[in-house]
Design an enzyme around this catalytic site. Structure first.
Site, short mmCIF file in Angstrom:
data_model
loop_
_atom_site.label_atom_id
_atom_site.label_comp_id
_atom_site.label_asym_id
_atom_site.label_seq_id
_atom_site.Cartn_x
_atom_site.Cartn_y
_atom_site.Cartn_z
N ASP A 1 -1.06 -1.39 2.78
CA ASP A 1 0.08 -1.93 3.51
C ASP A 1 0.70 -3.09 2.73
O ASP A 1 1.29 -3.99 3.30
CB ASP A 1 -0.41 -2.39 4.90
CG ASP A 1 0.73 -2.70 5.88
OD1 ASP A 1 1.86 -2.21 5.65
OD2 ASP A 1 0.49 -3.43 6.86
N LYS B 1 7.61 0.93 1.73
CA LYS B 1 8.68 0.07 2.23
C LYS B 1 9.97 0.56 1.58
O LYS B 1 10.04 0.70 0.35
CB LYS B 1 8.42 -1.40 1.87
CG LYS B 1 6.98 -1.86 2.05
CD LYS B 1 6.60 -2.10 3.49
CE LYS B 1 5.12 -2.43 3.62
NZ LYS B 1 4.59 -2.43 4.98
#
Ligand SMILES: C[S@@+](CC[C@H](N)C(=O)[O-])C[C@H]1O[C@@H](n2cnc3c(N)ncnc32)[C@H](O)[C@@H]1O
Length: 349
Positions: free
Chosen positions: A274, A303
């Site tokens: 992450d 992202k």
């Protein structure tokens, strides 16, 4: 197929209508269908319309689409519903199409305008099934579920889902409970990823007590928490501090190292990532972990950039697929708990 089959109706995250449109139009093209998208930014709803009036075929399977939360086939559109009888015309349309359905959901888009229609949707839904029963249009064994999607108090779209291939949640939104002792809200992302990107047998097979995981960019520990809750050992990589209570579980080893350089001594069951980084860099890292034999399965976030997001997603996933030489099944989704990102799972075949 019911109706003329010329339009698919997709729920998506508000602001991601262009990506949802591009993805579905290119999916139609792969099936030899020329289609265009009807949507506007902020609608949270995309119509994919056949360009030549011929049927597009069944709505895409919800799991196959990254940016769609729900995938439906349009049956009819109503532009001037009578506020005294909003359900009458859609029910007639179902009867005319010869459809018997397991259920009927009344929804509104997950947009600002849609939020104002939620109470009306609930009230209509409570009245809908008894009204359908009266017309003997309900069949609990049916594969179909009707969806009435409100666009305003007088404008609605009637569509249907194939229960075998559609999201099981209204508006495609799983309502997950935030675990009170989890250290961050992003714990829900991994919880949802396991729910959406793995099937029941994969969850049982791949998430067993005693397994091992590496969490890259772990602090404060929301993703690590999901493994610990399943009695899975985690090596948490982050320079930032991990939640103290999570560390008390005895299942977590925290290492203050660079997530791009760290590799485990032995192959682990899971790597999750992450880290807020360039998506291509994260995809390449995951390819290296899996193909290099460092982990058996992976879940990670990509992202998204501000522009050309669909192109970037394709580039990352195609590159990863090449690196993995087809030995892992790749699934990607913009989850409800994702923001400007998508979540990807790589599961061994
Ligand atoms: C979005 S947060 C992770 C949140 C976490 N998944 C959770 O559920 O609590 C991103 C984390 O990645 C870490 N990070 C960013 N780049 C990193 C790197 N190169 N190596 C290790 N950690 C990194 C940051 O310190 C930050 O804690």
């Amino acid at each position: 197929m019911f109706g003329d089959g010329t339009t698919w109706l997709l729920h998506c995250r508000t602001g991601f209508e262009p990506e949802c449109a591009e993805e579905s139009v290119s999916m139609a093209a792969r099936h030899g269908k020329h289609a265009f998208a009807r949507t506007a930014r902020g609608d949270a709803l995309v119509e994919i319309v056949s360009a030549d009036g011929t049927a597009l075929g069944p709505a895409p399977q919800w799991r196959e689409l990254i940016f769609a939360r729900q995938s439906l086939a349009l049956l009819a559109s109503f532009d001037a519903l009578d506020p005294k009888d909003r359900l009458g015309p859609p029910i007639e349309a179902l009867a005319d199409a010869g459809m018997r359905v397991a259920d009927l959901w009344v929804e509104s888009p997950d947009s600002e305008a849609g939020g104002d229609l939620r109470a009306l949707a609930r009230a209509l839904e409570a009245a809908a099934v008894p009204a359908l029963r009266k017309r003997t249009l309900v069949d609990p064994a049916s594969h179909w579920r009707a969806h009435l999607v409100l666009r305003s108090g007088t404008h609605a779209l009637l569509a249907y889902a194939d229960l075998r291939h559609a999201s099981p949640w209204p508006m495609g939104i799983p309502r997950l409970k935030f675990p009170k002792d989890a250290p961050s809200r992003s714990t829900l992302k991994l919880d949802e990823a396991f729910l959406v990107l793995l099937d029941d047998s994969e969850r049982a097979r791949l998430l067993r007590p005693g397994m091992t995981a590496v969490d890259l960019g772990a602090a404060p520990g929301g993703w690590t928490w999901q493994f610990v809750a399943r009695s899975i050992h985690v090596t948490a990589i982050d320079n930032g501090p991990m939640d103290a209570k999570l560390m008390d579980s005895g299942l977590v080893e925290h290492r203050r190292e660079d997530g791009f350089r760290y590799r485990p001594r032995q192959r682990v069951d899971w790597v999750v990532c992450d880290m807020v980084e360039q998506p291509a860099r994260v995809a390449a890292l995951m390819g290296e972990w899996l193909a290099g034999g460092h982990a058996r399965a992976a879940v990670f976030n990509l992202k998204l950039p501000m522009k050309k997001r669909w192109l970037e997603v394709r580039r990352c996933l195609d590159g990863l697929d090449d690196a993995l030489e087809g030995r892992w099944s790749l699934r990607a989704k913009q989850l409800y708990h994702d923001r400007e990102e998508i979540t990807v799972a790589a599961v061994p075949r």
